[in-house]
Design a protein around this motif. Structure first.
Motif, PDB file in Angstrom:
ATOM      1  N   SER A 187       0.847  -1.189   0.000  1.00  0.00           N
ATOM      2  CA  SER A 187       0.000   0.000   0.000  1.00  0.00           C
ATOM      3  C   SER A 187       0.882   1.237   0.000  1.00  0.00           C
ATOM      4  N   CYS A 188       0.363   2.285  -0.597  1.00  0.00           N
ATOM      5  CA  CYS A 188       1.053   3.578  -0.622  1.00  0.00           C
ATOM      6  C   CYS A 188       0.024   4.646  -0.297  1.00  0.00           C
ATOM      7  N   ALA A 189       0.182   5.268   0.849  1.00  0.00           N
ATOM      8  CA  ALA A 189      -0.730   6.321   1.276  1.00  0.00           C
ATOM      9  C   ALA A 189      -0.127   7.675   0.934  1.00  0.00           C
ATOM     10  N   ALA A 190      -0.910   8.497   0.261  1.00  0.00           N
ATOM     11  CA  ALA A 190      -0.433   9.828  -0.136  1.00  0.00           C
ATOM     12  C   ALA A 190      -1.137  10.888   0.693  1.00  0.00           C
ATOM     13  N   SER A 191      -0.383  11.901   1.091  1.00  0.00           N
ATOM     14  CA  SER A 191      -0.966  13.024   1.820  1.00  0.00           C
ATOM     15  C   SER A 191      -0.316  14.319   1.320  1.00  0.00           C
ATOM     16  N   GLY A 192      -0.982  15.430   1.617  1.00  0.00           N
ATOM     17  CA  GLY A 192      -0.495  16.713   1.134  1.00  0.00           C
ATOM     18  C   GLY A 192      -1.267  17.151  -0.093  1.00  0.00           C
ATOM     19  N   ARG A 193      -0.574  17.742  -1.052  1.00  0.00           N
ATOM     20  CA  ARG A 193      -1.213  18.269  -2.263  1.00  0.00           C
ATOM     21  C   ARG A 193      -1.462  17.161  -3.281  1.00  0.00           C
ATOM     22  N   THR A 194      -2.272  16.210  -2.913  1.00  0.00           N
ATOM     23  CA  THR A 194      -2.510  15.056  -3.785  1.00  0.00           C
ATOM     24  C   THR A 194      -3.312  15.410  -5.028  1.00  0.00           C
ATOM     25  N   SER A 195      -4.021  16.530  -4.990  1.00  0.00           N
ATOM     26  CA  SER A 195      -4.802  16.931  -6.167  1.00  0.00           C
ATOM     27  C   SER A 195      -3.904  17.281  -7.348  1.00  0.00           C
ATOM     28  N   SER A 196      -2.615  17.505  -7.087  1.00  0.00           N
ATOM     29  CA  SER A 196      -1.687  17.845  -8.154  1.00  0.00           C
ATOM     30  C   SER A 196      -1.135  16.618  -8.870  1.00  0.00           C
ATOM     31  N   LEU A 197      -1.461  15.445  -8.376  1.00  0.00           N
ATOM     32  CA  LEU A 197      -0.867  14.225  -8.915  1.00  0.00           C
ATOM     33  C   LEU A 197      -1.673  13.656 -10.072  1.00  0.00           C
ATOM     34  N   ASN A 198      -0.968  13.109 -11.053  1.00  0.00           N
ATOM     35  CA  ASN A 198      -1.636  12.450 -12.174  1.00  0.00           C
ATOM     36  C   ASN A 198      -1.211  11.002 -12.349  1.00  0.00           C
ATOM     37  N   VAL A 257      13.741  -3.691  -2.547  1.00  0.00           N
ATOM     38  CA  VAL A 257      13.030  -2.612  -1.878  1.00  0.00           C
ATOM     39  C   VAL A 257      12.062  -2.008  -2.888  1.00  0.00           C
ATOM     40  N   TYR A 258      10.813  -1.951  -2.505  1.00  0.00           N
ATOM     41  CA  TYR A 258       9.766  -1.431  -3.389  1.00  0.00           C
ATOM     42  C   TYR A 258       9.433   0.004  -2.991  1.00  0.00           C
ATOM     43  N   TYR A 259       9.442   0.873  -3.987  1.00  0.00           N
ATOM     44  CA  TYR A 259       9.203   2.295  -3.771  1.00  0.00           C
ATOM     45  C   TYR A 259       7.925   2.736  -4.482  1.00  0.00           C
ATOM     46  N   CYS A 260       7.163   3.526  -3.784  1.00  0.00           N
ATOM     47  CA  CYS A 260       6.021   4.201  -4.372  1.00  0.00           C
ATOM     48  C   CYS A 260       6.488   5.566  -4.858  1.00  0.00           C
ATOM     49  N   ALA A 261       5.972   6.005  -5.997  1.00  0.00           N
ATOM     50  CA  ALA A 261       6.348   7.302  -6.543  1.00  0.00           C
ATOM     51  C   ALA A 261       5.115   7.982  -7.115  1.00  0.00           C
ATOM     52  N   ALA A 262       5.171   9.297  -7.201  1.00  0.00           N
ATOM     53  CA  ALA A 262       4.050  10.056  -7.744  1.00  0.00           C
ATOM     54  C   ALA A 262       4.554  11.180  -8.631  1.00  0.00           C
ATOM     55  N   ALA A 263       3.809  11.430  -9.695  1.00  0.00           N
ATOM     56  CA  ALA A 263       4.209  12.460 -10.656  1.00  0.00           C
ATOM     57  C   ALA A 263       3.052  13.421 -10.916  1.00  0.00           C
ATOM     58  N   ARG A 264       3.392  14.675 -11.188  1.00  0.00           N
ATOM     59  CA  ARG A 264       2.359  15.650 -11.527  1.00  0.00           C
ATOM     60  C   ARG A 264       1.896  15.488 -12.965  1.00  0.00           C
ATOM     61  N   ILE A 265       2.717  14.878 -13.803  1.00  0.00           N
ATOM     62  CA  ILE A 265       2.323  14.710 -15.199  1.00  0.00           C
ATOM     63  C   ILE A 265       1.717  13.324 -15.402  1.00  0.00           C
ATOM     64  N   SER A 266       1.010  13.170 -16.505  1.00  0.00           N
ATOM     65  CA  SER A 266       0.323  11.904 -16.787  1.00  0.00           C
ATOM     66  C   SER A 266       1.107  11.009 -17.732  1.00  0.00           C
ATOM     67  N   GLY A 308      12.944   9.630 -13.762  1.00  0.00           N
ATOM     68  CA  GLY A 308      13.248  11.051 -13.638  1.00  0.00           C
ATOM     69  C   GLY A 308      12.046  11.955 -13.731  1.00  0.00           C
ATOM     70  N   LEU A 309      10.905  11.420 -14.170  1.00  0.00           N
ATOM     71  CA  LEU A 309       9.708  12.245 -14.310  1.00  0.00           C
ATOM     72  C   LEU A 309       8.822  12.206 -13.071  1.00  0.00           C
ATOM     73  N   TYR A 310       9.210  11.418 -12.090  1.00  0.00           N
ATOM     74  CA  TYR A 310       8.432  11.361 -10.849  1.00  0.00           C
ATOM     75  C   TYR A 310       8.940  12.431  -9.878  1.00  0.00           C
ATOM     76  N   ASP A 311       7.990  13.087  -9.228  1.00  0.00           N
ATOM     77  CA  ASP A 311       8.319  14.207  -8.358  1.00  0.00           C
ATOM     78  C   ASP A 311       8.491  13.814  -6.894  1.00  0.00           C
ATOM     79  N   TYR A 312       7.822  12.776  -6.486  1.00  0.00           N
ATOM     80  CA  TYR A 312       7.818  12.391  -5.076  1.00  0.00           C
ATOM     81  C   TYR A 312       8.065  10.896  -4.941  1.00  0.00           C
ATOM     82  N   TRP A 313       8.785  10.527  -3.868  1.00  0.00           N
ATOM     83  CA  TRP A 313       9.123   9.132  -3.617  1.00  0.00           C
ATOM     84  C   TRP A 313       8.878   8.790  -2.156  1.00  0.00           C
ATOM     85  N   GLY A 314       8.439   7.574  -1.921  1.00  0.00           N
ATOM     86  CA  GLY A 314       8.335   7.075  -0.565  1.00  0.00           C
ATOM     87  C   GLY A 314       9.675   6.556  -0.085  1.00  0.00           C
ATOM     88  N   GLN A 315       9.693   6.080   1.150  1.00  0.00           N
ATOM     89  CA  GLN A 315      10.943   5.632   1.762  1.00  0.00           C
ATOM     90  C   GLN A 315      11.285   4.198   1.390  1.00  0.00           C
TER      91      GLN A 315
END
Length: 124
Positions: free
Chosen positions: A21-32, A93-102, A109-116
């Protein structure tokens, strides 16, 4: 800013299943795009799968197609990675990532945020 927190890793025997599971918090509306990557010792970080928040389209790395499934829960701002028929080579090690672009998909390199990261170990 967006914070990503993974959970669900562990030790499993070959042929077994795990769900990350990957829980996102913060400005999640910006994610695509939300993606999953993994990294084994001594190897580069590898694309596992990704999903679009708008429409739910998915893509997968060749090594996991047919075994892994990425899904999302909009209400919980969460993304999941269901892993079936696990193999020892899925260890890492499995990482969750999120990007503002689709169009990030498999491009790290196009992902803006990474989990631990969360450790997945598959024993033979």
């Amino acid at each position: 800013q967006v914070l990503l927190v993974e959970s669900g890793g562990g030790l499993v025997q070959a042929g077994g299943s795990l769900r990350l599971s990957c829980a996102a918090s913060g400005r999640t509306s910006s994610l695509n795009t939300s993606g999953w990557f993994r990294q084994a010792p001594g190897k580069e970080r590898e694309f596992v799968g990704a999903i679009l928040w708008n429409g739910g389209s998915t893509r997968y790395g060749d090594s996991v197609k047919g075994r892994f499934t990425v899904s999302r829960d909009d209400a919980k701002n969460a993304v999941y990675l269901q892993m079936n028929s696990l193999k020892p080579e899925d260890t890492g090690v499995y990482y969750c990532a999120a990007a503002r672009i689709s169009t990030a998909w498999s491009i790290k390199g196009l992902y803006d945020y990474w989990g631990q990261g969360t450790q997945v170990t598959v024993s033979s």
